[in-house]
Scaffold this active site. Structure first.
Site, PDB file in Angstrom:
ATOM      1  N   LYS A  57       1.264  -0.209  15.130  1.00 23.74           N
ATOM      2  CA  LYS A  57       2.686  -0.264  15.474  1.00 23.74           C
ATOM      3  C   LYS A  57       3.079  -1.509  16.281  1.00 23.74           C
ATOM      4  CE  LYS A  57       4.820   3.141  13.614  1.00 23.74           C
ATOM      5  NZ  LYS A  57       4.428   2.587  12.295  1.00 23.74           N
ATOM      6  N   HIS A 106       0.858  -1.185   0.000  1.00 21.14           N
ATOM      7  CA  HIS A 106       0.000   0.000   0.000  1.00 21.14           C
ATOM      8  C   HIS A 106       0.894   1.235   0.000  1.00 21.14           C
ATOM      9  CE1 HIS A 106      -4.160  -1.656   1.267  1.00 21.14           C
ATOM     10  NE2 HIS A 106      -3.460  -2.605   0.689  1.00 21.14           N
ATOM     11  N   PRO A 112      -4.170   0.505  19.073  1.00 17.21           N
ATOM     12  CA  PRO A 112      -3.995  -0.062  17.731  1.00 17.21           C
ATOM     13  C   PRO A 112      -3.858   0.954  16.589  1.00 17.21           C
ATOM     14  CG  PRO A 112      -6.245  -0.410  18.510  1.00 17.21           C
ATOM     15  CD  PRO A 112      -5.470   0.132  19.663  1.00 17.21           C
ATOM     16  N   TYR A 145       4.344   6.209   9.954  1.00 18.32           N
ATOM     17  CA  TYR A 145       3.444   5.104   9.585  1.00 18.32           C
ATOM     18  C   TYR A 145       4.200   4.001   8.861  1.00 18.32           C
ATOM     19  CZ  TYR A 145      -1.069   2.978   8.374  1.00 18.32           C
ATOM     20  OH  TYR A 145      -2.141   2.127   8.278  1.00 18.32           O
ATOM     21  N   TYR A 202      -9.094   5.907   7.178  1.00 19.41           N
ATOM     22  CA  TYR A 202      -9.215   6.314   8.578  1.00 19.41           C
ATOM     23  C   TYR A 202     -10.212   7.461   8.593  1.00 19.41           C
ATOM     24  CZ  TYR A 202      -4.944   3.700   9.811  1.00 19.41           C
ATOM     25  OH  TYR A 202      -4.001   2.726  10.027  1.00 19.41           O
TER      26      TYR A 202
END
Ligand code: DHB
Length: 397
Positions: A297, A76, A293, A385, A205
């Site tokens: 990570k 991704h 969550p 990220y 998100y």
């Protein structure tokens, strides 16, 4: 009669941290025994997060731990943030030239277990550790019971607590089973697995006025989705139709629906043990730290811990030096606290806390706008990220 076995490194826990460490040590000719209180089937079927950082994928692929991550995993190159009725793409490829891989944790575990067994590794399922002793000596011990309930003991040069958030090794390191820096959050995620094709090419998100939702994926036919909820929510209390209505409302519609076949509630906690090492006993993974969550990570941080500890243990056996072992807690802590901050930040920015004031909510909206409207903001998020690179010899970062 206690059955006592001897090895160089005794590892409690066949999760990502314990198995990966055992694999890396084996490649350097260092023996280990991994004990795990669950069965192999339970380990391979537990549903956890699905996002691997760039560095985690590199380590799995380059050390021969997983051939499948690159073939069956999905790269991704970005994620979408959605709020105020609009989507904002965080383009990892453009911002940092890195990516993440969607490859569920239980697939990583299947690969690691298969690799260890192929290489003659010693993993003992159904074996329960009850305590770690003699941390201050050069022969620390794991005390427990074997799969038949008989007394069992491992004597090793090093003992590694990779035994999750309810670690029994933690007491030998911190002096108490709970000793650490701790924070709880007043919300949780209601997670589902459903049979449906992906609704979008990348993860979404979504911070809506109805609460947060995360649209993740598992495969072409199975999707993983999360809804912000009360930590006390009974996962059976909502009908499929109610769940779908809530998810659609929070992302502004457009989700492809399908039968829901798994439900769970994930609590949100931040935790870092006060100490990561006592004598010859070390804590890694969830035994050392827990993150909420958001941002996925947990597994990645566990792998980063063992990348570092592996180097330190190898140095010890190669040269007799304890320099890297001595430095481990401080070096590991740097990445741990960066990941703690990132997970807390993503969580706080994307969720409305119960009782938030109008000021709190407008400030939070301002924060989201700041991040997505600035290249520096998006880049900061993308760096964290996708995972901070491991530079040069300093495998801590
Ligand atoms: C998943 C979980 C996360 O916490 C996250 O930030 C992204 C994806 C998942 O389970 O797919």
């Amino acid at each position: 009669m206690t059955n006592t076995v001897r090895t160089q490194v005794g590892i409690i826990g066949a999760g990502p941290a314990g198995l990966m460490l055992s694999h890396l040590l084996h490649r350097a000719g260092i023996d280990s025994i991994v004990i795990e209180n669950r069965s192999r089937e339970q380990v391979e079927q537990t549903i956890r997060a699905g996002i691997l950082e760039n560095g985690t994928v590199d380590l799995l692929a380059e050390t021969g731990a997983s051939d499948r991550v690159l073939t069956d995993g999905h790269r991704h190159d970005g994620i979408e943030f959605r709020f105020g009725g609009e989507g904002h793409r965080i383009d990892f490829a453009d911002l940092v030239g890195r990516a993440v891989w969607l490859y569920p944790q239980h697939e990583v575990l299947k690969d690691l277990i298969a690799t260890r067994l192929r290489d003659g590794g010693d993993i003992r399922f159904g074996v329960t550790a009850s305590a770690v002793a003699d941390a201050d000596t050069d022969a620390p011990r794991i005390i427990g019971t074997d799969a038949d309930g008989a007394p069992f003991e491992i004597v090793a040069d090093f003992v590694i607590g990779a035994d999750g958030s309810r670690s029994v090794a933690r007491e030998a390191v911190t002096g108490s089973s709970t000793g650490g820096y701790f924070r709880e959050y007043p919300f949780a995620w209601f997670g589902i697995l459903c049979e449906a094709p992906p609704s979008a090419p990348e993860l979404i998100y979504s911070a809506s006025e109805h609460g947060f939702a995360l649209i993740s994926q598992r495969s072409e036919t199975v999707q993983r989705m999360y809804l912000q909820c009360d930590p006390e929510l009974d996962p059976t209390s909502m009908s499929d139709a109610e769940i779908w209505d809530s998810l659609q409302q929070r992302v502004g519609g457009g989700l492809i629906e399908g039968p829901i076949f798994q439900r769970d509630v994930l609590r949100f906690r931040s935790f870092v043990a006060h100490q990561l090492r006592h004598g010859r006993v070390f804590l890694v993974g969830d035994a050392a730290h827990t993150v909420p969550p958001t941002g996925a990570k947990g597994l990645n941080l566990a792998v980063a811990d063992v990348r570092l500890l592996n180097g330190a243990i190898q140095e010890f056996y190669r040269t007799g030096s304890t320099t890297q072992l001595d430095e481990f807690p401080e070096r590991a802590s740097k990445r741990i606290w960066r990941a703690q901050h990132f997970s807390w930040w993503m969580t706080s920015m994307l969720h409305a806390a119960p009782g938030a004031t109008e000021f709190d909510e407008r400030r939070r909206r301002g924060e989201l706008e700041s991040v997505v409207s600035s290249r520096a903001g998006r880049q900061y998020l993308a760096e964290a990220y996708t995972g901070w690179p491991f530079v040069g010899g300093d495998s801590a970062l």
